[in-house]
Write a protein that holds these residues in place. Structure first.
Motif, short mmCIF file in Angstrom:
data_model
loop_
_atom_site.label_atom_id
_atom_site.label_comp_id
_atom_site.label_asym_id
_atom_site.label_seq_id
_atom_site.Cartn_x
_atom_site.Cartn_y
_atom_site.Cartn_z
N MET A 286 45.03 47.22 45.91
CA MET A 286 43.67 46.43 46.71
C MET A 286 42.60 47.26 46.39
O MET A 286 41.43 46.60 46.62
CB MET A 286 44.00 46.56 48.19
CG MET A 286 45.12 45.64 48.58
SD MET A 286 45.16 44.03 48.09
CE MET A 286 44.02 43.45 49.50
N SER A 287 42.36 48.47 45.60
CA SER A 287 41.13 49.24 45.49
C SER A 287 40.13 48.36 44.64
O SER A 287 38.80 48.52 44.84
CB SER A 287 41.51 50.47 44.58
OG SER A 287 41.84 50.07 43.38
N LYS A 288 40.60 47.62 43.51
CA LYS A 288 39.48 46.82 42.87
C LYS A 288 39.09 45.62 43.50
O LYS A 288 37.59 45.54 43.58
CB LYS A 288 40.18 46.24 41.58
CG LYS A 288 39.16 45.33 40.77
CD LYS A 288 40.04 44.76 39.43
CE LYS A 288 39.13 43.80 38.62
NZ LYS A 288 37.82 44.66 38.09
N LEU A 289 39.87 44.81 44.25
CA LEU A 289 39.31 43.72 45.20
C LEU A 289 38.33 44.41 46.27
O LEU A 289 37.47 43.53 46.56
CB LEU A 289 40.68 43.13 45.90
CG LEU A 289 40.42 42.01 46.69
CD1 LEU A 289 39.71 40.76 46.03
CD2 LEU A 289 41.67 41.61 47.51
N CYS A 290 38.63 45.51 46.80
CA CYS A 290 37.75 45.86 47.76
C CYS A 290 36.60 46.99 47.28
O CYS A 290 35.97 47.36 47.90
CB CYS A 290 38.40 46.91 48.85
SG CYS A 290 39.90 46.09 49.73
#
Length: 478
Positions: free
Chosen positions: A122-126
């Motif tokens: 989820m790091s890229k999305l966030c």
């Protein structure tokens, strides 16, 4: 000879028809943790440029300017090395956790894997490189526990005559996980700008599978009887694992170990692509995958040789071969600018280094440490060994890039010197454990350590009848 074995040409041949389904399921389920361990070692390598690009984009979004080069290097090094910090901390807890929870520790450990994989995915999305770094730390904590729990469980449910071969499955699963991560990390698959978070998040797949299968696997009978004093449950576990109803002989051996225990006191793939680039390889990602293939192939070789040649011999062979390859690699890289064809020698030496690593130093220490100790001090020994391993991983992961820039090709001479030291130490101080029960190994090791010099004739002749080969699971341990 025990059921399931035949004597043929001086070698012990194992018949798979006599292995119970419960035993196979238990070993397979346990080494899923090793597969995930390997996956998380290799997954960070191939998409490095894409991840750094996203780090830069996040920095621009926050501060309105590109990320400084030094800051990007530090963030990337931290993303790589913090995995080892998590492993260092959790591996030191292996002894406590394994005695507290037993096999259930593997089930509980999957919480770390699920949480870490979710954060990385989820790091890229966030738009948060902090989530990526935290996820790497948490997944490292999972791997630190798995690196101790898996080989300990597999070794404790394995027969003496197959303990070494089955012990290498931990390393085989690790290198298979590395290879899977490297292949999936290709830009044409999941290593692209938009799909790399999927690549990082896939680590939850073996987690879910292991969580589903673990309830069907028995607790280690050795743990149940020696640590928990639950004789009835230990017998039931032995019957499930061996398919035998009469398990008195196995229990008698455990009773003797428990009696003695009661008197005891308690006690390189992070930068592989950049290495190939420095060696002049045109497609370093594919060369890295080639190294992964060599990894898997020679781990399989070790699996077949471990019970024939012995742990100590293979370990020294691997250390010596790695030392020679490191020296050749240094020479080739130093001459690369003046002699272009040295790039081929560099690549061959890297492949040779990997091959020798997987013959001995890769798989053997994971279960060899567990073999040297009886049930009482074994968890503590695994914790100390795991902590040492993860500490070394952290030092390499954090410092290699800086030291390589400072020393150039001569950085590998550091490894060569260390390998030579370990070879000498193994020759003089490390015993052979092939074909011996845990109790025999511990007694022999203590005797020779007290004498200050290891006996070079500790290897056991498997052609001779041996009472410890009389049942499956008599040595009922990653």
């Amino acid at each position: 000879m025990p059921a399931g074995f035949q004597q043929l040409g001086g070698e012990v041949i194992f018949s798979l028809r006599t292995v119970t389904g419960t035993f196979v399921l238990s070993v397979f389920t346990a080494v899923l943790g090793s597969l995930e361990f390997g996956y998380n070692i290799g997954v960070i390598n191939a998409p490095q440029k894409m991840i750094e690009k996203d780090y830069n984009a996040t920095w621009i979004e926050r501060y309105g300017e590109p990320i400084p080069t030094g800051t990007l290097t530090s963030l990337w090094s931290l993303s790589v090395a913090i995995f080892s910090i998590g492993g260092m901390l959790s591996s030191f807890c292996v002894g406590f956790v394994s005695e507290w929870l037993g096999r259930k520790a593997m089930l509980v450990n999957n919480v770390f894997a699920f949480l870490g994989g979710s954060l990385m995915g989820m790091s890229k999305l966030c738009s948060s490189f902090e989530m990526m770094i935290l996820g790497r730390f948490i997944i490292g904590a999972y791997c630190g526990l798995a690196s101790g729990l898996t080989p300990m469980y597999v070794g404790e449910i394995s027969p003496t005559s197959l303990r070494g071969a089955l012990g290498t499955l931990h390393q085989l699963a690790i290198v298979t996980g590395i290879l899977i991560a490297q292949v999936l990390g290709l830009e044409v698959l999941l290593g692209s700008e938009h799909l790399w978070p999927v690549l990082m998040g896939l680590t939850v797949v073996p987690t879910v599978l292991q969580m589903a299968l673990l309830p069907f696997c028995p607790e280690s009978p050795r743990f149940l009887y020696i640590v928990r004093c639950q004789e009835h449950h230990a017998k039931r576990g032995l019957r499930r694992l061996t398919g035998k109803q009469e398990v008195g002989d196995m229990l008698a051996e455990m009773k003797e170990e428990k009696r003695k225990m009661d008197m005891e006191r308690k006690g390189i793939f992070y930068y592989s692509t950049s290495i190939f680039m420095k060696a002049g390889v045109q497609s370093p990602v594919y060369a890295t995958i080639g190294a992964g293939v060599v990894n898997c192939a020679f781990t399989v070789v070790s699996l077949f040789l471990i019970e024939r040649m012995g742990r100590r011999t293979l370990h020294m062979l691997g250390l010596g071969g790695m030392c020679i390859c490191a020296i050749i690699m240094t020479t080739a890289l130093a001459l690369l600018e003046s002699v272009p064809w040295m790039s081929y020698i560099s690549m061959l030496s890297i492949f040779g280094f990997v091959a020798f690593f997987e013959i001995g130093p890769g798989p053997i220490p994971w279960f060899f440490v567990a073999e040297l100790f009886s049930q009482g001090p074994r968890p503590a020994a695994m914790a100390v060994a795991g902590f040492s391993n993860w500490t070394a991983n952290f030092i390499v992961g954090m410092c290699f890039q800086y030291v390589a820039e400072l020393l150039g090709p001569y950085v590998f001479l550091i490894f060569a010197a260390l390998l030579l030291f370990f070879l000498i130490f193994t020759f003089f101080r490390v015993p052979e454990t092939r074909g011996k029960t845990f109790d025999q190994i511990a007694a022999n090791f203590q005797h020779h350590s007290a004498g200050g010099m290891m006996d070079m004739d500790l290897d056991m002749d498997l052609d001779k009848p041996s009472t410890e080969l009389d049942y499956l699971g008599d040595e009922s341990i990653n």
